[in-house]
Write a protein that holds these residues in place. Structure first.
Motif, short mmCIF file in Angstrom:
data_model
loop_
_atom_site.label_atom_id
_atom_site.label_comp_id
_atom_site.label_asym_id
_atom_site.label_seq_id
_atom_site.Cartn_x
_atom_site.Cartn_y
_atom_site.Cartn_z
N LYS A 1 75.73 62.27 52.72
CA LYS A 1 75.51 62.69 54.06
C LYS A 1 76.80 62.26 55.06
O LYS A 1 77.38 63.09 55.85
CB LYS A 1 74.21 62.21 54.67
N ARG A 2 77.09 60.97 54.81
CA ARG A 2 78.32 60.57 55.69
C ARG A 2 79.54 61.41 55.39
O ARG A 2 80.33 61.53 56.26
CB ARG A 2 78.36 58.93 55.27
N LYS A 3 79.60 61.54 54.26
CA LYS A 3 81.00 62.20 53.84
C LYS A 3 81.01 63.79 54.46
O LYS A 3 81.97 64.36 55.07
CB LYS A 3 81.13 62.42 52.36
N ILE A 4 79.81 64.39 54.42
CA ILE A 4 79.59 65.68 54.92
C ILE A 4 79.81 65.71 56.51
O ILE A 4 80.52 66.57 57.09
CB ILE A 4 78.28 66.48 54.62
N LEU A 5 78.80 64.86 57.38
CA LEU A 5 79.27 64.59 58.65
C LEU A 5 80.69 64.40 58.91
O LEU A 5 81.23 64.70 59.95
CB LEU A 5 78.25 63.32 59.07
N GLY A 6 81.25 63.28 58.00
CA GLY A 6 82.77 63.04 58.40
C GLY A 6 83.69 64.38 58.27
O GLY A 6 84.51 64.62 59.16
N PHE A 7 83.47 64.97 57.11
CA PHE A 7 84.27 66.39 57.02
C PHE A 7 84.08 67.21 58.06
O PHE A 7 84.95 67.88 58.72
CB PHE A 7 83.56 66.90 55.64
N LEU A 8 82.58 67.54 58.53
CA LEU A 8 82.39 68.46 59.71
C LEU A 8 83.02 67.88 60.99
O LEU A 8 83.52 68.79 61.74
CB LEU A 8 80.81 68.72 59.77
N GLY A 9 82.79 66.70 61.36
CA GLY A 9 83.46 66.04 62.32
C GLY A 9 84.90 66.36 62.47
O GLY A 9 85.49 66.50 63.54
N GLY A 10 85.65 66.03 61.18
CA GLY A 10 86.84 66.29 61.25
C GLY A 10 87.60 67.47 61.46
O GLY A 10 88.56 67.99 62.19
N VAL A 11 86.71 68.52 61.05
CA VAL A 11 87.05 70.33 61.13
C VAL A 11 86.93 70.42 62.83
O VAL A 11 87.82 70.89 63.43
CB VAL A 11 85.99 71.00 60.63
N ALA A 12 85.57 69.63 63.33
CA ALA A 12 85.55 69.98 64.89
C ALA A 12 86.80 69.23 65.69
O ALA A 12 87.16 69.75 66.52
CB ALA A 12 84.27 69.36 65.22
N ALA A 13 87.10 67.99 65.39
CA ALA A 13 88.05 67.15 66.05
C ALA A 13 89.47 67.96 65.86
O ALA A 13 90.16 67.91 66.79
CB ALA A 13 88.44 65.91 65.43
N GLY A 14 89.75 68.25 64.52
CA GLY A 14 91.22 69.09 64.30
C GLY A 14 91.04 70.35 65.30
O GLY A 14 92.28 70.69 65.84
N LEU A 15 89.95 71.19 65.15
CA LEU A 15 89.76 72.33 66.02
C LEU A 15 89.99 72.11 67.47
O LEU A 15 90.96 73.00 67.98
CB LEU A 15 88.50 73.00 65.72
N LEU A 16 89.52 71.08 68.08
CA LEU A 16 89.68 70.80 69.52
C LEU A 16 90.98 70.32 69.65
O LEU A 16 91.70 70.80 70.62
CB LEU A 16 88.72 69.59 69.82
N ASN A 17 91.45 69.57 68.91
CA ASN A 17 92.86 69.17 68.78
C ASN A 17 93.90 70.01 68.81
O ASN A 17 94.85 70.26 69.65
CB ASN A 17 93.18 67.93 67.96
N GLY A 18 93.94 70.96 67.95
CA GLY A 18 94.67 72.12 67.54
C GLY A 18 94.68 73.05 68.87
O GLY A 18 95.50 73.66 69.41
N LEU A 19 93.30 73.48 69.32
CA LEU A 19 93.03 74.53 70.37
C LEU A 19 93.41 73.91 71.74
O LEU A 19 94.04 74.66 72.54
CB LEU A 19 91.81 74.90 70.15
#
Length: 117
Positions: A2-20
């Motif tokens: 669960k920690r890895k999945i949350l980390g991955f999804l959080g990374g996608v969200a953080a990257g999306l915000l950062n890039g956008l």
């Protein structure tokens, strides 16, 4: 797992915000790290380790598209480096609640500017 999945999804969200938006990944990374049990100051510091590579990738894409003006960016670097050094030193002494409150005020100010412009 669960920690890895949350980390991955959080990374996608953080990257999306950062890039956008050119910033904002820390708004996702810090609360997620805290939810995963990382203490406040360590979560802030760890989020920087996440945001730096994300920012480099975003800047690289912007650079490739010709959207980066190196001369204009360089003007901010000396002061930005000094501010980063001072901020990192201050965080070691700061009350995490005050840091979060200040960040919340900064977000509200940014939101108001976005709505009113």
């Amino acid at each position: 797992m669960k920690r890895k999945i949350l980390g991955f999804l959080g990374g996608v969200a953080a990257g999306l915000l950062n890039g956008l938006l050119g910033a904002g990944g820390g708004m996702i990374a810090v609360p997620l790290l805290e939810a995963l049990g990382v203490e406040g100051k360590q979560a802030h510091a760890t989020s920087l380790a996440v945001i730096v590579p994300l920012s480099l990738v975003s800047a690289g894409v912007y650079w490739a598209r010709g959207w980066v003006s190196p001369g204009e960016a360089l003007v901010f670097l000396p002061g930005g480096l000094l501010g980063a050094l001072l901020g990192a030193k201050l965080l070691a002494r700061a009350n995490t609640a005050w840091v979060k409150g200040g960040f919340a005020l900064l977000l509200l100010w940014g939101a108001a500017r976005s709505i009113l412009s």
